[in-house]
Design a protein around this motif. Structure first.
Motif, PDB file in Angstrom:
ATOM      1  N   TYR A   1     -75.554  29.730 -16.154  1.00 25.28           N
ATOM      2  CA  TYR A   1     -75.758  28.310 -15.880  1.00 25.28           C
ATOM      3  C   TYR A   1     -74.859  27.850 -14.743  1.00 25.28           C
ATOM      4  O   TYR A   1     -75.295  27.146 -13.836  1.00 25.28           O
TER       5      TYR A   1
ATOM      6  N   PHE B   1     -73.851  16.238 -19.173  1.00 20.50           N
ATOM      7  CA  PHE B   1     -75.107  16.199 -18.413  1.00 20.50           C
ATOM      8  C   PHE B   1     -75.502  14.774 -18.109  1.00 20.50           C
ATOM      9  O   PHE B   1     -75.329  13.890 -18.932  1.00 20.50           O
TER      10      PHE B   1
ATOM     11  N   ASP C   1     -68.772  25.876 -25.573  1.00 21.45           N
ATOM     12  CA  ASP C   1     -68.802  25.595 -24.137  1.00 21.45           C
ATOM     13  C   ASP C   1     -68.437  24.126 -23.964  1.00 21.45           C
ATOM     14  O   ASP C   1     -68.569  23.337 -24.896  1.00 21.45           O
TER      15      ASP C   1
ATOM     16  N   ARG D   1     -89.407  22.470 -20.672  1.00 20.87           N
ATOM     17  CA  ARG D   1     -88.056  22.693 -21.198  1.00 20.87           C
ATOM     18  C   ARG D   1     -87.199  23.585 -20.316  1.00 20.87           C
ATOM     19  O   ARG D   1     -85.993  23.664 -20.517  1.00 20.87           O
TER      20      ARG D   1
ATOM     21  N   THR E   1     -82.157  25.212 -23.724  1.00 25.19           N
ATOM     22  CA  THR E   1     -83.232  26.203 -23.765  1.00 25.19           C
ATOM     23  C   THR E   1     -82.767  27.526 -23.178  1.00 25.19           C
ATOM     24  O   THR E   1     -83.124  28.603 -23.667  1.00 25.19           O
ATOM     25  N   LEU E   2     -81.937  27.445 -22.121  1.00 22.28           N
ATOM     26  CA  LEU E   2     -81.392  28.670 -21.537  1.00 22.28           C
ATOM     27  C   LEU E   2     -80.591  29.437 -22.587  1.00 22.28           C
ATOM     28  O   LEU E   2     -80.768  30.632 -22.788  1.00 22.28           O
TER      29      LEU E   2
ATOM     30  N   ARG F   1     -69.556  21.083 -21.400  1.00 27.10           N
ATOM     31  CA  ARG F   1     -70.348  20.652 -20.262  1.00 27.10           C
ATOM     32  C   ARG F   1     -71.010  19.324 -20.563  1.00 27.10           C
ATOM     33  O   ARG F   1     -71.527  19.108 -21.643  1.00 27.10           O
TER      34      ARG F   1
ATOM     35  N   THR G   1     -81.709  19.533 -21.960  1.00 24.04           N
ATOM     36  CA  THR G   1     -82.733  20.363 -22.602  1.00 24.04           C
ATOM     37  C   THR G   1     -82.839  21.715 -21.903  1.00 24.04           C
ATOM     38  O   THR G   1     -82.953  22.756 -22.552  1.00 24.04           O
ATOM     39  N   ASP G   2     -82.782  21.692 -20.578  1.00 29.19           N
ATOM     40  CA  ASP G   2     -82.859  22.934 -19.805  1.00 29.19           C
ATOM     41  C   ASP G   2     -81.695  23.860 -20.172  1.00 29.19           C
ATOM     42  O   ASP G   2     -81.858  25.058 -20.384  1.00 29.19           O
ATOM     43  N   TYR G   3     -80.509  23.286 -20.278  1.00 25.29           N
ATOM     44  CA  TYR G   3     -79.296  24.034 -20.633  1.00 25.29           C
ATOM     45  C   TYR G   3     -79.438  24.644 -22.031  1.00 25.29           C
ATOM     46  O   TYR G   3     -79.204  25.831 -22.229  1.00 25.29           O
TER      47      TYR G   3
ATOM     48  N   GLU H   1     -83.098  15.689 -19.532  1.00 22.90           N
ATOM     49  CA  GLU H   1     -83.874  16.823 -19.007  1.00 22.90           C
ATOM     50  C   GLU H   1     -82.965  18.008 -18.708  1.00 22.90           C
ATOM     51  O   GLU H   1     -83.253  19.146 -19.038  1.00 22.90           O
ATOM     52  N   GLN H   2     -81.818  17.708 -18.070  1.00 25.57           N
ATOM     53  CA  GLN H   2     -80.864  18.761 -17.741  1.00 25.57           C
ATOM     54  C   GLN H   2     -80.288  19.381 -19.012  1.00 25.57           C
ATOM     55  O   GLN H   2     -80.090  20.584 -19.105  1.00 25.57           O
TER      56      GLN H   2
END
Lengths: 103, 211
Positions: A49, B57, B53, A70, B68-69, B55, B64-66, B61-62
């Motif tokens: 990330y 945001f 972690d 997503r 999901t990763l 972090r 959710t992306d994090y 949206e960001q």
């Protein structure tokens, strides 16, 4: 702009940029890098990330439209491709020097 | 089972404590700052592993992306929201890595992000404090007349235990007076805390970077 100031690239950056010559999301990058590096480079989630964020900031990669709500999808930019070419040239030179010395 | 524990800035210590508790046959279920809720496990053959972690945001949206990763990697998000910052993850698959960071610099960056926030808050609030000071809100005494902060009549004529009691009782109020009120005293303390925790976070960042 003097791109050579970005060289040498770290191994991780090198692999990520090459992986993103085709668009992909974060986990895809990890899998591609693991394959390309023959299992030697395994980028963990948090590191990935952060690396993506850093490359976005440097404008070596960009976020492109994705159908997946997503997951963000990334791809290498023209600038990123330029940097890759310069690095590849640098690495070829290193290999050449090694071969010239029977290594 | 609910445990209360306060960890100031030291994420590694917190992770280790959580995982030691898990090793006794529990699973981390929910976290609110200072309060950890564990669930007793009936099957202790596959103990989960927790990693933390930090972090924040700016958009959902960001975030959710994090998440999901991490999910793709095999980490389930247990607790943490996008503005507070501390994110707790639990390893779900046997084949997923044991760490969320594969190099020391990205691992140390957690502390760097904490430091960035703390120092920004410190700087902003410090300037507010300076403005407050300039408007004469504080009645900070000089070394010679600090006794003026104590309003108790006849305080300085008292002796022994009686003096000590009265003195200690009034000291918080005296400090409050020096800062022009309990509210501004609290504000001053909060600003100092930002500075202190910011420095602590930077110290951890610097130390972990070198490992």
């Amino acid at each position: 702009m003097n791109l050579s100031s970005y060289l040498p690239l770290t191994e991780t950056t090198w692999y990520i940029l090459i992986a993103l010559t085709e668009p992909g999301h974060g986990y895809y990058i990890m899998q591609k890098v693991e394959t390309l590096s023959r299992g030697t480079v395994r980028i963990a989630a948090g590191t990935m990330y952060g690396a993506i964020e850093h490359l976005l900031k440097q404008k070596f990669i960009k976020s492109i439209k994705s159908e997946d709500k997503r997951r963000k999808v990334y791809q290498i930019t023209e600038l990123g491709t330029e940097v890759l070419k310069l690095e590849a040239e640098r690495l070829r030179h290193l290999v050449q020097v090694a071969e010239n010395h029977a290594l | 089972m609910i445990r209360h524990k306060l960890f100031f800035t030291n994420i590694t210590k917190e992770e280790n404590w959580i995982n030691r508790t898990i090793a006794q046959g529990y699973r981390l279920e929910q976290v609110i700052p200072g309060r950890y809720k564990f669930q007793k496990l009936t099957d202790v053959s596959n103990l989960p592993l927790v990693r933390i972690d930090y972090r924040t945001f700016s958009s959902q949206e960001q975030f959710t992306d994090y998440l999901t990763l991490y999910e793709d990697y095999g980490w389930r998000h247990i607790a943490g929201n996008r503005s507070e910052g501390i994110q707790y993850f639990e390893k779900t698959r046997a084949d997923c890595q044991e760490e969320i960071f594969s190099d020391s610099i990205s691992k140390a960056s957690r502390y760097r992000r904490i430091f960035n926030l703390q120092i920004a808050l410190f700087a902003v609030n410090l300037s507010l404090l300076v403005i407050m000071f300039c408007t004469g809100l504080f009645h900070l005494p000089s070394f010679s007349n600090w006794k003026e902060l104590y309003y108790t009549p006849g305080l300085w004529q008292m002796n022994g235990g009686q003096f000590l009691l009265a003195f200690l009782f009034e000291t918080p109020f005296a400090i409050g007076r020096a800062f022009g009120g309990l509210a501004s005293l609290l504000f001053f303390i909060i600003v100092v805390c930002f500075g202190f925790f910011g420095c602590k976070a930077f110290y951890h960042y610097w130390k972990e970077k070198k490992l």
